[in-house]
Design a protein around this motif. Structure first.
Motif, short mmCIF file in Angstrom:
data_model
loop_
_atom_site.label_atom_id
_atom_site.label_comp_id
_atom_site.label_asym_id
_atom_site.label_seq_id
_atom_site.Cartn_x
_atom_site.Cartn_y
_atom_site.Cartn_z
N MET A 179 0.83 -1.21 0.00
CA MET A 179 0.00 0.00 0.00
C MET A 179 0.87 1.27 0.00
N GLY A 180 1.96 1.23 0.77
CA GLY A 180 2.88 2.37 0.77
C GLY A 180 3.52 2.58 -0.58
N PHE A 181 3.96 1.49 -1.22
CA PHE A 181 4.55 1.60 -2.55
C PHE A 181 3.53 2.10 -3.57
N TYR A 182 2.28 1.70 -3.42
CA TYR A 182 1.26 2.14 -4.38
C TYR A 182 1.12 3.66 -4.36
N ALA A 183 1.07 4.20 -3.15
CA ALA A 183 0.94 5.67 -3.05
C ALA A 183 2.16 6.38 -3.62
N ILE A 184 3.34 5.84 -3.36
CA ILE A 184 4.58 6.46 -3.87
C ILE A 184 4.66 6.33 -5.39
N TYR A 185 4.39 5.11 -5.91
CA TYR A 185 4.51 4.88 -7.35
C TYR A 185 3.45 5.65 -8.13
N LEU A 186 2.30 5.88 -7.51
CA LEU A 186 1.26 6.62 -8.19
C LEU A 186 1.71 8.05 -8.49
N SER A 187 2.43 8.64 -7.56
CA SER A 187 2.93 10.00 -7.77
C SER A 187 4.16 10.03 -8.67
N LEU A 188 4.94 8.94 -8.70
CA LEU A 188 6.15 8.91 -9.52
C LEU A 188 5.92 8.32 -10.91
N GLY A 189 4.74 7.78 -11.14
CA GLY A 189 4.47 7.17 -12.44
C GLY A 189 5.14 5.83 -12.65
N LEU A 190 5.37 5.06 -11.57
CA LEU A 190 6.05 3.77 -11.66
C LEU A 190 5.11 2.59 -11.54
N LEU A 191 3.80 2.85 -11.46
CA LEU A 191 2.86 1.74 -11.41
C LEU A 191 2.91 0.95 -12.72
N GLN A 192 2.71 -0.37 -12.61
CA GLN A 192 2.69 -1.26 -13.77
C GLN A 192 4.00 -1.21 -14.55
N SER A 193 5.12 -1.12 -13.82
CA SER A 193 6.43 -1.08 -14.46
C SER A 193 7.33 -2.14 -13.85
N VAL A 194 8.25 -2.64 -14.66
CA VAL A 194 9.21 -3.64 -14.19
C VAL A 194 10.17 -3.06 -13.15
N PRO A 195 10.76 -1.87 -13.36
CA PRO A 195 11.64 -1.31 -12.31
C PRO A 195 10.93 -1.13 -10.98
N GLY A 196 9.66 -0.76 -11.02
CA GLY A 196 8.92 -0.61 -9.77
C GLY A 196 8.80 -1.92 -9.01
N LEU A 197 8.54 -3.02 -9.72
CA LEU A 197 8.45 -4.32 -9.07
C LEU A 197 9.81 -4.78 -8.55
N ILE A 198 10.87 -4.48 -9.28
CA ILE A 198 12.21 -4.86 -8.83
C ILE A 198 12.55 -4.18 -7.51
N VAL A 199 12.28 -2.88 -7.42
CA VAL A 199 12.55 -2.15 -6.17
C VAL A 199 11.68 -2.68 -5.03
N ALA A 200 10.41 -2.94 -5.31
CA ALA A 200 9.51 -3.43 -4.26
C ALA A 200 9.94 -4.81 -3.77
N ASP A 201 10.26 -5.72 -4.68
CA ASP A 201 10.70 -7.05 -4.27
C ASP A 201 12.02 -7.00 -3.51
N SER A 202 12.88 -6.06 -3.86
CA SER A 202 14.17 -5.95 -3.17
C SER A 202 14.00 -5.56 -1.71
N THR A 203 12.93 -4.84 -1.40
CA THR A 203 12.73 -4.45 0.00
C THR A 203 12.47 -5.66 0.89
N LEU A 204 11.97 -6.75 0.31
CA LEU A 204 11.81 -7.98 1.08
C LEU A 204 13.13 -8.70 1.28
N ALA A 205 14.00 -8.62 0.27
CA ALA A 205 15.23 -9.39 0.29
C ALA A 205 16.38 -8.69 0.99
N VAL A 206 16.45 -7.36 0.91
CA VAL A 206 17.63 -6.64 1.41
C VAL A 206 17.84 -6.83 2.92
N PRO A 207 16.83 -6.67 3.79
CA PRO A 207 17.09 -6.87 5.23
C PRO A 207 17.65 -8.25 5.54
#
Length: 283
Positions: A130-158
């Protein structure tokens, strides 16, 4: 009496081993039954899906499900592959230097930072989505491959930072001191000594990052649903409708989607075992 007791011990040991083996086989069969049923259903015709009792083997086998995979699912598989590889690269690029800093440079507040990485893994994925949705909506990154890569990385990085920190802590300080004596800076030491010695940790982190991104559904459905670049988890979901469920196509897609992860896991299992146990010093 002592001789009799000694003679009975091997028999008791064999009986115990037999029960352990039988129990292990039963538990393994239970765990693998869904995989077997997935394979069975992928070759079963639609009209036989609700047959009672169901066929334990596809008596009238069909390849319709796998034809559907070749016709419909290859773009989704390609997107998932790109997202998975991108997640691996971004995760390793961020987590390896962070783990090196926490393990060897020991910055102020390093313990607090490690604790925060641990806490970050407890945040539910839907809240982050939900947080990413609000951010991506303002940045125009919804429905994009880079957006999914960044989002999935937040699960893996910690998780990756904790693995790298534990692994790199076992590298002898004498090696780093020798490199410093030879004139190598922190960056050169990390790149030329620490990172090559952390091969097992790199493989471990890469594997888990790839598997997490490959199997992700929450981020995909929230951030990429309805777009031109959807991963395979959404591709499977398209076969399920209100009035139609193509179960053989669903199961065939699940079988094909499981193959890359299975092959990678089999090939990398010895590195994963070493990476989790932080055994780089033995190499």
């Amino acid at each position: 009496m002592t001789t009799i007791a000694t003679a009975l011990r091997p028999r008791r040991a064999r009986r115990t081993n037999w029960w352990k083996t039988a129990t292990g086989l039963v538990l393994t069969a239970i765990m693998l039954f869904p995989v077997y049923w997935m394979l069975n259903a992928s070759f079963t015709r639609d009209q036989d899906m609700r047959k009672s009792p169901p066929d334990l083997f596809p008596v009238h086998g069909t390849l319709e499900g796998y034809r559907a995979v070749l016709d419909d699912q290859l773009p989704y598989l390609g997107t998932s592959l790109v997202i998975g590889l991108g997640t691996v690269i971004l995760t390793v690029a961020l987590a390896a230097p962070a783990g090196y800093a926490l393990a060897k440079l020991r910055p102020r507040g390093g313990g607090v930072l490690s604790f925060l990485f641990l806490v970050a893994q407890m945040i539910p994925g839907i809240i982050m989505a939900m947080g990413f949705y609000a951010i991506y909506l303002s940045l125009g990154l919804l429905q994009s491959v880079p957006g999914l890569i960044v989002a999935d990385s937040t699960l893996a990085v910690p998780f990756a930072v904790l693995i790298f920190t534990a692994f790199m802590s076992g590298i002898p300080d004498e090696l780093l001191q020798a490199a410093k004596t030879d004139g190598a800076g922190a960056l050169r030491t990390f790149w030329s000594i620490v990172l090559p010695m952390s091969r097992n940790a790199v493989v471990t982190v890469s594997l888990f990052a790839f598997l997490w991104s490959w199997s992700d559904f929450v981020f995909a459905s929230t951030l990429a649903g309805g777009g031109a670049h959807e991963p395979i988890t959404l591709g499977i979901y398209h076969y399920i409708g209100n009035n139609n469920q193509q179960w053989n196509a669903i199961m065939a897609t699940a079988v094909v989607a499981s193959l890359p992860a299975t092959v990678i896991l089999v090939l990398a299992q010895r590195y994963v075992a070493a990476g989790v146990s932080a055994g780089a010093v033995k190499d």
